[in-house]
Design a protein around this motif. Structure first.
Motif, mmCIF file in Angstrom:
data_model
loop_
_atom_site.group_PDB
_atom_site.id
_atom_site.type_symbol
_atom_site.label_atom_id
_atom_site.label_comp_id
_atom_site.label_asym_id
_atom_site.label_seq_id
_atom_site.Cartn_x
_atom_site.Cartn_y
_atom_site.Cartn_z
ATOM 1 N N SER A 29 0.840 -1.191 0.000
ATOM 2 C CA SER A 29 0.000 0.000 0.000
ATOM 3 C C SER A 29 0.879 1.247 0.000
ATOM 4 C CB SER A 29 -0.883 0.009 1.258
ATOM 5 O OG SER A 29 -0.062 0.160 2.412
ATOM 6 N N THR A 85 -1.343 8.936 5.831
ATOM 7 C CA THR A 85 -2.420 9.403 4.944
ATOM 8 C C THR A 85 -2.001 9.504 3.485
ATOM 9 O OG1 THR A 85 -1.792 11.707 5.377
ATOM 10 C CG2 THR A 85 -3.490 10.749 6.802
ATOM 11 N N THR A 87 -0.920 8.925 -0.439
ATOM 12 C CA THR A 87 -1.554 8.248 -1.570
ATOM 13 C C THR A 87 -0.482 7.718 -2.518
ATOM 14 O OG1 THR A 87 -1.629 10.269 -2.897
ATOM 15 C CG2 THR A 87 -3.509 9.849 -1.436
ATOM 16 N N THR A 88 -0.925 7.014 -3.533
ATOM 17 C CA THR A 88 0.005 6.521 -4.555
ATOM 18 C C THR A 88 0.703 7.681 -5.253
ATOM 19 O OG1 THR A 88 -1.359 4.564 -4.894
ATOM 20 C CG2 THR A 88 0.186 5.104 -6.642
ATOM 21 N N THR A 90 1.375 10.636 -3.971
ATOM 22 C CA THR A 90 2.357 11.157 -3.020
ATOM 23 C C THR A 90 3.631 10.322 -3.056
ATOM 24 O OG1 THR A 90 0.538 11.822 -1.569
ATOM 25 C CG2 THR A 90 2.732 11.782 -0.601
ATOM 26 N N ASP A 143 -3.267 5.915 -11.454
ATOM 27 C CA ASP A 143 -4.592 5.303 -11.378
ATOM 28 C C ASP A 143 -4.629 3.929 -12.045
ATOM 29 O OD1 ASP A 143 -4.152 6.271 -13.896
ATOM 30 O OD2 ASP A 143 -6.149 7.144 -14.150
ATOM 31 N N SER A 161 0.326 1.254 -7.024
ATOM 32 C CA SER A 161 1.054 1.164 -5.761
ATOM 33 C C SER A 161 1.898 -0.109 -5.708
ATOM 34 C CB SER A 161 0.067 1.200 -4.592
ATOM 35 O OG SER A 161 0.728 0.959 -3.381
#
Length: 197
Positions: A29, A85, A87-88, A90, A143, A161
């Protein structure tokens, strides 16, 4: 004064540890990626800065290694702060920007040291591999989602990810092996020179 093989070996061990943790962990993740990359980058940066300040690197390349170390520490701290927190996107941007800059700085150090230091070629190779990691991290579509099914009815979903963290793990193993071998080579050459003199 610290010999150049000591920070090189330390960096190799840290990279191998990152690669093994990623390889042996099923969860890929963004939070996991940011956490593991953050620890690796912060520790690697500290090794570079301390190694340079203790005299492991001298001349024109010392500034490049201090800059690479400082950037790595900053990237590591930011990554650890964003881990809960993140994200991919980030993860991809942070790793991508860090890898391009750090890779270019290490390549420059290797180029400045060509013909003078045994380790110069290894710095160039590691720098190029790191810059390529950065380019790949920035180019993978964040995405991306692709369902897959394997043998014996095993199925799952391949995401950006998973791809990014897997690429970081593969890079870490390659660079870790390279840095560890070059550290052993440097140490052996130093011992041989001492015995000869």
């Amino acid at each position: 004064m610290v010999a150049a093989w000591i920070p090189q070996l330390s960096r190799g061990i840290l990279a191998l540890a990152l690669g093994l943790v990623i390889t042996l962990t099923l969860e890929h993740s963004p939070a996991f990626g940011l956490l593991t990359f953050g620890v690796f980058a912060a520790l690697t940066g500290a090794v570079l800065v301390v190694g340079t300040l203790r005299g492991a690197y001298a001349g024109r390349m010392s500034a490049a290694f201090v800059a690479q170390g400082a950037i790595s520490v900053v990237a590591g701290v930011v990554s650890l702060g964003l881990a809960p927190t993140g994200t991919t996107v980030t993860f991809a941007v942070l790793v991508g920007v860090w890898a391009v800059v750090a890779g270019m700085l290490e390549t420059v150090s290797g180029i400045f040291s060509r013909g003078r230091l045994l380790i110069a070629r290894d710095w160039i190779i590691a720098g190029v591999l790191t810059a390529v990691l950065g380019a790949v991290a920035l180019l993978v579509p964040p995405d991306f989602v692709q369902p897959f099914s394997g043998q014996k009815g095993v199925s799952g979903t391949l995401t950006a990810s998973v791809i990014l963290i897997g690429i970081v793990g593969a890079w870490a193993i390659l660079v870790g092996v390279l840095q560890t071998i070059s550290a052993v080579t440097l140490r052996t050459a130093r011992v041989s020179r001492t015995a000869t003199s």
